[in-house]
Motif scaffolding. Structure first.
Motif, PDB file in Angstrom:
ATOM      1  N   SER A 124       0.824  -1.209   0.000  1.00  0.00           N
ATOM      2  CA  SER A 124       0.000   0.000   0.000  1.00  0.00           C
ATOM      3  C   SER A 124       0.856   1.255   0.000  1.00  0.00           C
ATOM      4  CB  SER A 124      -0.907   0.011   1.237  1.00  0.00           C
ATOM      5  OG  SER A 124      -1.518   1.275   1.407  1.00  0.00           O
ATOM      6  N   SER A 125       0.524   2.196  -0.884  1.00  0.00           N
ATOM      7  CA  SER A 125       1.296   3.437  -0.985  1.00  0.00           C
ATOM      8  C   SER A 125       1.064   4.364   0.201  1.00  0.00           C
ATOM      9  CB  SER A 125       0.927   4.170  -2.281  1.00  0.00           C
ATOM     10  OG  SER A 125      -0.443   4.542  -2.277  1.00  0.00           O
ATOM     11  N   THR A 126       0.026   4.106   0.997  1.00  0.00           N
ATOM     12  CA  THR A 126      -0.264   4.962   2.151  1.00  0.00           C
ATOM     13  C   THR A 126       0.490   4.540   3.406  1.00  0.00           C
ATOM     14  OG1 THR A 126      -2.165   3.609   2.812  1.00  0.00           O
ATOM     15  CG2 THR A 126      -2.586   5.387   1.247  1.00  0.00           C
ATOM     16  N   GLY A 127       1.253   3.443   3.345  1.00  0.00           N
ATOM     17  CA  GLY A 127       1.992   2.988   4.521  1.00  0.00           C
ATOM     18  C   GLY A 127       1.106   2.375   5.577  1.00  0.00           C
ATOM     19  N   ALA A 128      -0.009   1.765   5.151  1.00  0.00           N
ATOM     20  CA  ALA A 128      -0.971   1.208   6.106  1.00  0.00           C
ATOM     21  C   ALA A 128      -0.355   0.135   6.987  1.00  0.00           C
ATOM     22  CB  ALA A 128      -2.186   0.654   5.360  1.00  0.00           C
ATOM     23  N   CYS A 129       0.504  -0.719   6.405  1.00  0.00           N
ATOM     24  CA  CYS A 129       1.130  -1.777   7.200  1.00  0.00           C
ATOM     25  C   CYS A 129       1.900  -1.197   8.380  1.00  0.00           C
ATOM     26  CB  CYS A 129       2.066  -2.612   6.333  1.00  0.00           C
ATOM     27  SG  CYS A 129       1.257  -3.992   5.498  1.00  0.00           S
ATOM     28  N   ARG A 130       2.629  -0.133   8.139  1.00  0.00           N
ATOM     29  CA  ARG A 130       3.428   0.483   9.207  1.00  0.00           C
ATOM     30  C   ARG A 130       2.527   1.043  10.298  1.00  0.00           C
ATOM     31  NH1 ARG A 130       6.038   2.160   4.556  1.00  0.00           N
ATOM     32  NH2 ARG A 130       5.115   4.247   4.646  1.00  0.00           N
ATOM     33  N   LEU A 131       1.392   1.614   9.897  1.00  0.00           N
ATOM     34  CA  LEU A 131       0.435   2.128  10.880  1.00  0.00           C
ATOM     35  C   LEU A 131      -0.027   1.003  11.800  1.00  0.00           C
ATOM     36  CD1 LEU A 131      -1.659   4.219  12.006  1.00  0.00           C
ATOM     37  CD2 LEU A 131      -3.202   3.414  10.212  1.00  0.00           C
ATOM     38  N   TYR A 132      -0.411  -0.119  11.230  1.00  0.00           N
ATOM     39  CA  TYR A 132      -0.938  -1.221  12.031  1.00  0.00           C
ATOM     40  C   TYR A 132       0.150  -1.859  12.896  1.00  0.00           C
ATOM     41  CZ  TYR A 132      -4.765  -0.529   8.769  1.00  0.00           C
ATOM     42  OH  TYR A 132      -5.771   0.036   8.015  1.00  0.00           O
TER      43      TYR A 132
END
Length: 317
Positions: free
Chosen positions: A283-291
């Motif tokens: 994901s280009s929004t960096g969702a993995c890092r958020l979670y």
């Protein structure tokens, strides 16, 4: 029974019926345990799909069985009138190697092929197969041999819920509140479509299609408002986060984490002990890092494969 001469052995094939529901869920669960080590499907969600308007049970589904009447495989195809069509094939693991998966994939492709003319003129039309477990190398090879390419990889993440989390402050005058039926739909639709522009492969939806698919259950739908503007939203059910989006102007201000913590608190107050979601690992929004920052852990990975049925231009905003 439908002709099954392409199958080895004494298998029969026919469309799924409502009385097959429990047997089909057993097939799904058996494959899920083999691929993911946990159960993901249930009868209620499958029943809603079968009774909904997105699937013609008689024409868009198949079950394969043995002479004693037992169902060993199930397949479906959906997306009529759209540019992205999807097939799903489920099989009891002990029946691998009989050509059942290959046969059902071909049947699904034939059905989807008849829909291509209904897609918008000039648009590229693709056939996808999702929820292909990383462990299931046989299914991945089958798809590759049939001309499919791996285009997405997803992580299934979860977090144990010990107690309701404290709400996080957000910048400015942003307020997170529950969805208000009859008042919020249009504003949320416009905001959600804007958020979705960053999702790989997103195809714009009409308001009616979006409303039917995304807010059929609004029990846990929360909206972040900055004055009269929607800044973001999060929705879920039974501990599963179905959707979390933040509009571009409000990103990098902690709103994604605030929305995540908000629904996490709601899940905990309901007495649930696990929060789950699926996220595009690229994901280009960096969702993995958020979670990951929120303490969530990846439990398994799965992939989406895709095959072009008609060349054309991808529909985008």
């Amino acid at each position: 029974m439908t002709d099954a001469s392409m199958l080895a052995g004494a298998f029969w094939v026919r469309p799924a019926r409502m009385e097959d529901l429990e047997a089909v869920v057993r097939v799904q669960n058996a494959q899920e345990m083999a691929d993911f080590g946990r159960l993901l499907s249930n009868g209620e969600s499958l029943k809603r799909l079968w009774q909904g308007s997105k699937l013609d049970l008689q024409a868009d589904t198949w079950v394969v069985g043995t002479p004693d009447g037992g169902i060993v495989s199930y397949a479906s195809v959906r997306g009529r009138g759209q540019v992205r069509l999807f097939a799903s094939v489920w099989l009891l693991p002990e029946y691998s190697g009989h050509g059942i998966g290959r046969y059902l994939l071909r049947r699904a492709e034939e059905r989807a092929g008849s829909w291509v003319v209904e897609a918008p003129p000039g648009a590229r039309v693709t056939m996808g197969a999702s929820w292909i477990g990383e462990r299931n190398q046989r299914a991945q090879r089958l798809l590759e041999h049939a001309g499919y390419e791996k285009i997405y990889s997803f992580a299934h993440m979860d977090l144990e819920l010990d107690e309701p989390s404290a709400p996080l402050p957000v910048d400015g005058e942003i307020v997170i509140r529950a969805f208000s039926p009859g008042d919020d739909e249009r504003a949320i639709y416009a905001a959600d479509e804007e958020c979705a522009r960053d999702e790989r492969g997103h195809v714009p939806e009409t308001f009616e299609a979006w409303r039917q698919w995304h807010i059929s259950d609004t029990t846990l739908l929360f909206v972040a408002w900055d004055g009269s503007e929607v800044a973001g939203l999060v929705s879920g059910s039974q501990g599963f986060i179905a959707h979390l989006g933040v509009r571009t102007r409000w990103r990098r201000r902690g709103l994604g984490m605030a929305l995540l913590r908000h629904i996490q608190g709601e899940f905990a107050r309901q007495g649930l002990r696990l929060m789950k979601l699926n996220v595009d690992t690229l994901s280009s929004t960096g969702a993995c890092r958020l979670y990951e920052r929120a303490g969530m852990h990846t439990r398994f990975c799965y992939h989406t494969f895709e095959k072009e049925l008609r060349a054309g231009q991808d529909i985008r905003f």
